[in-house]
Structures are given as C-alpha cells and as structure tokens.
Design an enzyme around this catalytic site. Structure first.
Site, PDB file in Angstrom:
ATOM      1  N   ARG A 123       0.678  -1.301  -0.082  1.00  0.00           N
ATOM      2  CA  ARG A 123      -0.004   0.085  -0.013  1.00  0.00           C
ATOM      3  C   ARG A 123       0.815   1.341  -0.108  1.00  0.00           C
ATOM      4  O   ARG A 123       0.629   2.019  -0.711  1.00  0.00           O
ATOM      5  CB  ARG A 123      -0.892  -0.261   1.182  1.00  0.00           C
ATOM      6  N   THR A 124       1.813   1.411   1.044  1.00  0.00           N
ATOM      7  CA  THR A 124       2.777   2.868   1.133  1.00  0.00           C
ATOM      8  C   THR A 124       3.369   2.649  -0.112  1.00  0.00           C
ATOM      9  O   THR A 124       3.732   3.802  -0.829  1.00  0.00           O
ATOM     10  CB  THR A 124       3.590   2.439   2.341  1.00  0.00           C
ATOM     11  N   LYS A 143      20.378 -12.652   4.239  1.00  0.00           N
ATOM     12  CA  LYS A 143      21.268 -11.275   4.438  1.00  0.00           C
ATOM     13  C   LYS A 143      22.417 -11.547   3.490  1.00  0.00           C
ATOM     14  O   LYS A 143      23.127 -12.293   3.386  1.00  0.00           O
ATOM     15  CB  LYS A 143      21.763 -11.357   5.749  1.00  0.00           C
ATOM     16  N   ARG A 171      11.740   2.614   3.516  1.00  0.00           N
ATOM     17  CA  ARG A 171      11.018   1.899   4.555  1.00  0.00           C
ATOM     18  C   ARG A 171      11.870   0.959   5.183  1.00  0.00           C
ATOM     19  O   ARG A 171      12.448  -0.144   4.667  1.00  0.00           O
ATOM     20  CB  ARG A 171       9.700   1.331   4.102  1.00  0.00           C
ATOM     21  N   HIS A 175       6.761   8.046  10.721  1.00  0.00           N
ATOM     22  CA  HIS A 175       5.960   7.669   9.439  1.00  0.00           C
ATOM     23  C   HIS A 175       5.394   9.346   9.118  1.00  0.00           C
ATOM     24  O   HIS A 175       4.153   9.460   9.186  1.00  0.00           O
ATOM     25  CB  HIS A 175       4.849   6.808   9.655  1.00  0.00           C
TER      26      HIS A 175
END
Lengths: 423, 165, 326
Positions: free
Chosen positions: C67-68, C95, C117, C147
């Site tokens: 969504r973001t 990693k 993010r 945020h």
C-alpha cells in the site's frame, strides 16, 4: 634493570600512601620507596616531577577479541593500547571463540599476551560449558590453568537451578563468580526504557531487568556464601541493593563501566550507534547514583568494558549494530574527569582502578609495596588531550572529539618500560 | 505608477472585436494567478460573459524547477468547466519572455483539448525568448532589462515600474 | 548535529523528510498548502504534472508494504518522475550485502531521491547521513520511530474538515507502543497547536512516560472518547498476542474496538480515521469503517497529494543553490 622514578606524587591506595617521593624499581619488582635499597644504581631515571606515580591499572573487563574475533582486534593490538593508557592488567571474560572453558584456551591467551609483552591478560573461565547455561564448565581445571575467577561472559544463565548449582560448585573451589546482572528476556531491548526510547521508538530495557536479577542473586549468595562480583551496574537501585548487601556482610562486590558515569540516554539522540551499549545508558538519576556509589565505595571498581569493533559493526541502523564501546584508550582520562568534577579525590579514584580490582580478584596486585611486581603507571594529571584516533584497533567510541585530562607518560610492566610517551 | 483600468477597457474593446470576428459565442476566460485573475474578472464583467472564470496556477509547470524549486505562491488551480472543445481566452498581466504562457498552455492541455486559445495581456514589455505572441494587448512598453513592471491590486489596479537588483 | 535538524539545510529548508519532530509550523503549513494545490490533479484528464520530469525516485523498501509503496510510486509518477522499486529482503537467512553497500550500488545509478521503509528505528536518518549530498531521503516508515508522510496526510485530512486545530480534541486508540504513525501524528498535532491529544490503550501498549510526548493518557474508551473531534484507530498486529501484550483480538475489540456505541460518545461530527489496512472486527466495526463519519478512503487519496507535495518541496530545495531567494 634498575629504574628510578624520581620526584613524582606516589599514590598507593592499598597502603594509604600519597606523597611526593622517589620510587625504586629493580629486577622487575618494587625495590624501594623514598630511600634507594642497598646497592641500587639507577640505570634509567624517569623524571616524574609534576606527575602522578601509581600502580599499573587493572581493568576488570576488557575484551581483546582473541581467540575467535581477530577481525575486530587482537591481544597484541589491545595490550599495546592498554599499555599506552597505563593499564598493566586486563581481565578477559570467557566469551571468546572458542569459549574459555578449556585449559588450552587459557594457555593460548597467556602465551599471546606474553609474546606481545605489553600487558598481563588474566582470563576468567566459563561458568557453564560453552557458556550455554546448561552444564557446568570444568571450573577446577580452569582454575588450575590460571583462571582468576569464573564468569557468565555477558550471557546470563537463564535457568535459576543451573545458576544456583554453578554458584555452589564454584564456591567449592573458592572461585569468585563474575555475573552479568541482566534478565535475558527482559533485556531483549535496545535502550533504557525511558522517555528517550519512547521518543526514538527503540525497544526498552527496564531497570528491573537488572535490579530484579541482582535481588534474586543476592538471595542465592546469602544461602550459598559464594563470592560474587556483579559486572557493570547501570541503575541507581542496583547500587542501593549492593550497598545494603555489603553492609549486611554478604561477600558481594560490583563495578561500573566508566562510560556509564558520563553518558545517559540523552546521548542516544540521532540514533548514535556508538552509544549502543549493554547494559544501556540510563537516566541522569542513575548516572549520579553510580557516581555516588563509586565515591562511597559501594562500587569497588571502575572498568572500561572494552569492546573493540570493526567499522561495519557500527555502521548500520541502531538496532542492527553490535553493542559496545572501545574503552581502553579513555579509561584513565574519563576517570580523572570524575576527580575534576569533584566526585571523589584522586587517591580514592586510583584505588578503584588498582587495589579495588585486585581485591575482587583476590590477588596481591594493584599496589606498590616493596617486593610487588613493578607494574607502574606514570601520568601527568594536568595534560589535556583531544581524543582523535584511538590506539585500540576499534575506533568505536562516542568520546572521540572530547577534550580529556591525563596523559600517561610511562608504563612499566614487571619492571620493563612498555610505554613511553614521546615529547 | 499608472492606472490600469483604462488599459483594461482598451483590452475589452479589442477582445470584443476579436471574438466577433472569429464567431466565438461562448468564450471562457482563464486568468493566470494573481494579476491575470484580476484582469480576467474585469474583462468578464465588461464583456458580460456568463461562464465562470478559470484560475490557473502554473507553479508546477514552470521550467525553472531545477534552479528555483517549488514556488512559494502556490495555490490550487480552479477550472470549473470542461476544457474539452471550448474556446478559451488566457489572461495574464505581463508578457515578457513567454515562459509563463508556455507553462500555462501545458497546464491547460492537461485538463483537456480546447477548441482554441486566445492570449490577452495587459502589458507586452518585449524580451521574448520563445515564439509566443498575444492577440490582445493593453499597452506595449519597451523596458530595459533592469526594470520590472508589476500590477498591483486587487481593488485599484495600477501598473508600477521599478528598478530591479 | 541534532537528529531532527539534520533534515534541514542551513537556512531551515527541508532537504529530507525524516521526522516531524523539530519542524516548525511553517514547514507543516507549507506542505499542507502545496498538497492542497496538487489535490486536484487526480480529477483531471491528464493526472500528471511535469514538475519532476527527468528525476529518478528509488523506492527502497527493506520492510514489505504494498500500500505505502504504491502510493509513493503513484505520487512520483504523477510528478513525471521515473520510479525504481527495490524490495530488499532483510531476513538473516537471505542477508547479503550490508546496507551501506546497497546504498552505494544504487547511488551509482544516478538517482535523485530515496524513499525508504525499514524495520529499524533510525534507519531513514542513517541512510540520509550516508548518501551523497544531492540525494533527498523520504522516510516511509522506520521501525517504531516515525512515519512523517502518514502524519501529514492525516492532518491534511483533518484540516479539510476541521481547520480549527486550536480547539481540536484528537483521540488515538490502540497499539501506541509500536506505532510510528502515532508518534509522528502526535508531533504534527502538537506543532499545529491541537487543543488536546489523547491516547487510549491498555498499559501494555503504551510506551513508558508517553505523556512527555504531549498527550493525555486514558485506559478506557468510555473516558477517552468523550466529545472528541477526531478518532484515529491504529492497526493491531497479530504478533502482539504472541508477545504477551494482549490476550486476544476478541478482548481487544471488546474493550477498545470502535463500535457505534463508542462512536456516539464523541462529537456528532467526529472524523473516524485509520492508517490502514483495517482489521474489521478487531480495531473497528465494519459499520463504523464504512459509515458516514469515516474518512478512511479519503486518507488514501490525500496520501498521494501529500506525498507529491513532500517530493516536490524536498527535491526543489536540493535543486536550489543556497543563497538564491524564491
């Protein structure tokens, strides 16, 4: 080698000695104080006028990272840094790789330190096998191999039954047990559980993670009568608990890492990973209580909690960095700041760095009595210096850029000059 | 300092003629913030146009974002009509390099495809850097580069000429 | 240099958008007004502006989020920027290169902006401190810390309905402890001079000394929701049950869920907000989420305009040589 250390202020807290006089070193031992011993002929003279002459510092917790973590530092590199900072004995916790749970590892460390020749490295043996907190380590064998105590190596034993048995077993051999007062589950956070962690959104480690464990461990000590040393207190309440226990006559001691006397949670602003340490930097009240505890003697020793890191370990978002400060270079200087701040007089401070640690270890070290090994530190208490590049392999220190007091001019290890400042 | 109202009357006359010549019955006026809007309001009244006025902000269409960033006087464009197929009259106070009009045209075309666009300006001060010309001009001024002409308002519209820098 | 001032240049202009903390009222109003201008773009035939034509925006999402990420992508594209999206797995099993190495590699691709993010608090600031000076960094959420674009779209939404912040009572309900949305919103409301900010949660979901952030603490909605103008429901994550912070979603809904009964405690024109995605029947009753007081979908739309505004402003400030005036 006959060495005369001339005209310095000799401070030997173990003998309550504090006067300007001459110190005589011969055959690796302290040979005379004030008067030269018979037949003494100085082959080397150290001009100590305007300087302090004290026993070589004993650092109760310093990790030279060998064996196992040589990409961070080595015994050679770190003992060299120690010598340049007046530290003649380092106590190494057992969380090396392999863990110090076998005599061979003890021997390896001793030999490497001897080969480098800058400082003594004494090992603490593991309390449990592989420091896993399940089975006991072979503490008797480790003691015979030269371990000066046993320790949980920063990995507190989670199982209380195992801990109790380990304490009883260690007591059998008169071993002092070095414990890390942190509850493994409650201490899974990154910063002190307080307003700064709330603001920054960092998971918190409550004071109770430390004080709760100390309270419980004190009850075990009361039952068993084992000598326990708590490493690196960070809370005001912890100091209270230990002071009360000592007043009751319990065989318990505690130390504090010098950075906890200068930094607080407020220094975390900007997510400075150089301030990522365990136990975490706490509040102003805690810092002040630790300073008082050091002054009163409730905290018997001051250490560096030296943990050198390679740059990558600190170059990531806060929560992804490894904890620890490279502290050898700044131990004496940061300690002298406390004297300048009026928290305690210089002789008392030196005791916390010499006779105090020696008492914890039960060793006849940390003093300048006639016949003692000539571990000596000569420093200029008024010489200020700017901390730029550290001598340690690890540059991970939030004190870089600080103006610090006290420059070591000479360090002797068993009568050998292992450090002499130029200029 | 010069009263702008007579110039706007002159513009209204020119515009009336031009619209008649092109047989445009229902033009829509679009003013460029801020001076162009004041002028467009007066023109709309003079010409008795019933269609609502359009207000155009060209900040996000300017070609100097890389040098200047977002302009401070940003406010929302309002075009309360469908641009598609309409005859528009774009109104601005000062025509200089032509870049503002270029930005305005780009903005207008992102709303829809007009049938035609006429350009009406109060002052043409020369100094064109692009191939842009106005259909209706209140006054032509030949000003040196270090002089600036501005419209002040909104009550009494006046032209002010100033030395810059 | 203080954390929160690192995002400003010498003249106090936004170079990065990392956290609301430390910004002035003017900074926030600027963003809100710019977003207002950009709001209409979505209703036009051509939903684009040429402002960031030729710029490259990289979405660096170390923490997954559809969504973001899509709203940032849309915002960049509506400004005619080129967009690159990189989803970087952070599980220790996978990693690979260090964060710094990842940054260096992407910098080599000539980008102008990173939208970041990350699951660690402080990650956006860390990245901003380590990238080349011409790159603008936008924080799309770092751990529990901040945020900021979410906070801006929340106050933008509030302002469109209730512009008088001085008399506003806002209640934030739910997992404040883990919420970067809550922290940023609290800072924004305080800077804009909100009348009162209330947090409503069980003790396990409140950070220590949260009052220091400038809020009033309530443990029961029946006390905290009384006469409020805005209710912001926070998302409850399933992990909270495992961490022994809550017994069950059912009990949370029973005690804190926004039902029609609880809604009636607030002012009749109360705004119901949620950063999304909503858990129906956990934080909020469907009837309230879909009801007349809900502006949840508006928040999503507004998010695009707000992000367009922040991108334009920060990239614009990077372009401007210091010393030039507007």
């Amino acid at each position: 080698m006959h060495i005369l250390i001339q005209g310095g202020r000799v401070i030997d807290p173990a003998h309550q000695f504090d006067a300007v006089t001459d110190l005589y070193v011969a055959v690796g031992r302290i040979a005379g104080l004030g008067q030269p011993p018979a037949g003494f002929k100085a082959e080397q003279v150290i001009d100590a006028r305007g300087r302090v002459v004290c026993p070589g510092l004993i650092d109760l917790c310093a990790r030279p990272r060998e064996p196992g973590l040589e990409h961070k530092a080595t015994i050679a590199s770190e003992t060299r840094a120690a010598a340049a900072s007046g530290i003649t004995t380092l106590i190494c916790p057992p969380d090396t790789d392999p863990v110090i749970d076998e005599p061979a590892v003890v021997e390896l460390i001793r030999r490497r330190a001897e080969a480098a020749g800058y400082a003594r490295v004494l090992a603490l043996g593991a309390l449990t096998h592989r420091l896993r907190g399940e089975r006991l380590a072979e503490m008797a064998a480790l003691q015979e191999a030269g371990c000066v105590g046993v320790s949980d190596g920063g990995r507190p034993v989670a199982n209380a039954r195992v801990l109790r048995r380990a304490l009883e077993y260690a007591a059998t051999f008169g071993l002092t047990v070095f414990l890390t007062p942190l509850d493994p589950e409650l201490s899974s956070g990154l910063a002190h559980e307080g307003p700064v962690a709330t603001r920054l959104g960092l998971s918190g480690i409550p004071a109770a993670a430390e004080t709760g464990v100390i309270a419980r461990d004190l009850e075990l000590i009361r039952d068993i009568g084992v000598r326990v040393h708590f490493g690196r207190l960070s809370c005001a309440r912890s100091v209270e608990l230990v002071a009360r226990a000592r007043a009751e006559g319990l065989p318990v001691t505690a130390d504090v890492a010098v950075h906890h006397l200068h930094l607080t949670e407020n220094d975390l602003v900007g997510f400075d990973s150089r301030c990522h340490v365990r136990p975490p930097l706490r509040g102003l009240r805690d810092r002040d209580a630790l300073r008082s505890g050091l002054a009163s003697g409730a905290l018997i020793a001051l250490c560096s909690d030296h943990q050198p890191h390679e740059p990558d370990a600190k170059q990531a978002p806060f929560g992804d960095t490894e904890s620890g400060i490279s502290g050898l270079d700044t131990l004496l200087a940061l300690s002298l700041r406390l004297v300048r701040d009026g928290d305690l007089p210089l002789p008392a401070l030196i005791e916390r760095l010499t006779a105090g640690p020696a008492r914890v270890l039960g060793l006849d070290h940390g003093h300048l009595g006639i016949g003692a090994p000539a571990d000596v530190c000569v420093f200029d208490p008024d010489a200020d210096w700017l901390a730029t590049t550290l001598r340690s392999r690890g540059q991970n220190s939030p004190f870089i850029g600080w103006e610090l007091p006290g420059r070591v001019t000479h360090t002797l290890l068993e009568g050998q000059i292992v450090h002499a400042a130029c200029g | 300092m010069r009263d702008a109202e007579p110039l706007i009357e002159a513009m209204a006359d020119q515009l009336r003629e031009l619209l008649a010549a092109r047989d445009i019955a229902e033009p829509v006026l679009v003013g460029i913030y801020t001076g162009g809007v004041w002028i467009a309001e007066r023109l709309r009244q003079s010409l008795g146009i019933t269609a609502p006025l359009g207000h155009l902000d060209v900040s996000f269409y300017r070609d100097d974002f890389s040098r200047i960033g977002v302009h401070r006087q940003v406010r929302p464009s309002e075009l309360p009509f469908d641009v598609e197929g309409r005859h528009l009259v774009l109104v601005d106070d000062v025509l200089n390099t032509g870049r503002t009009v270029r930005a305005a045209l780009n903005g207008l075309f992102d709303y829809g495809r007009p049938a035609s666009v006429l350009l009406a300006v109060l002052v043409d001060r020369g100094g064109r850097e692009l191939p842009i010309e106005a259909h209706v001009v209140g006054a032509r001024l030949n000003l040196p580069v270090d002089q600036q002409v501005q419209l002040t308002g909104p009550e009494l519209l006046r032209l002010v000429i100033q030395q810059t820098g | 240099m203080s954390a929160t001032h690192f995002q400003l240049d010498r003249r106090g202009r936004l170079l990065h958008f990392l956290t609301i903390e430390g910004l002035t009222r003017d900074h926030l109003i600027d963003i809100l007004d710019t977003a207002e201008s950009l709001h209409g773009v979505a209703e036009r035939r051509v939903k684009k502006l040429p402002t960031l034509h030729g710029k490259t925006v990289v979405n660096l999402f170390f923490e997954a989020s559809t969504r973001t990420r899509t709203t940032f992508e849309l915002a960049a594209k509506r400004l005619s920027a080129d967009v690159l999206t990189l989803n970087i797995a952070t599980s220790s099993a996978v990693k690979g290169e260090s964060l710094l190495d990842t940054l260096r590699n992407i910098e080599a691709m000539q980008c102008d902006m990173f939208v970041v993010r990350h699951e660690q608090s402080g990650a956006a600031e860390f990245i901003a401190r380590h990238v080349k000076p011409h790159i603008a960094v936008l924080n799309a959420g770092d751990g529990r810390h901040a945020h900021p674009t979410q906070a801006m779209l929340d106050v933008f939404t509030i302002r469109r309905h209730k512009p008088d912040f001085a008399n506003l009572q806002v209640a934030i309900v739910g997992d404040i402890l883990h919420s970067r949305v809550a922290r940023s919103l609290i800072h924004a409301l305080n800077i804009l001079g909100a009348g009162e900010i209330r947090v409503i949660a069980p003790r396990t979901l409140l950070p220590v000394q949260v009052e220091n952030l400038g809020v009033r603490v309530f443990h029961r909605p029946r006390d905290g929701l009384r006469d409020v103008d805005v209710i912001v429901m926070l998302r409850l994550q399933k992990e909270r049950m495992e961490g022994a912070l809550l017994p069950s979603e059912q009990e949370f809904f029973h005690c804190y869920g926004l039902t029609e009964e609880r809604l009636a405690l607030a002012k009749p024109d109360v705004l119901v907000m949620h950063p999304g995605p909503i858990n129906r029947g956990v934080e909020i009753d469907s009837r309230v989420a879909d009801g007349p007081r809900s502006v949840i979908l508006e928040q999503v739309t507004n998010g695009i305009a707000v992000r367009m505004a922040v991108m334009s402003i920060t990239l614009g400030n990077h372009a401007r040589p210091a010393g030039e005036t507007a």
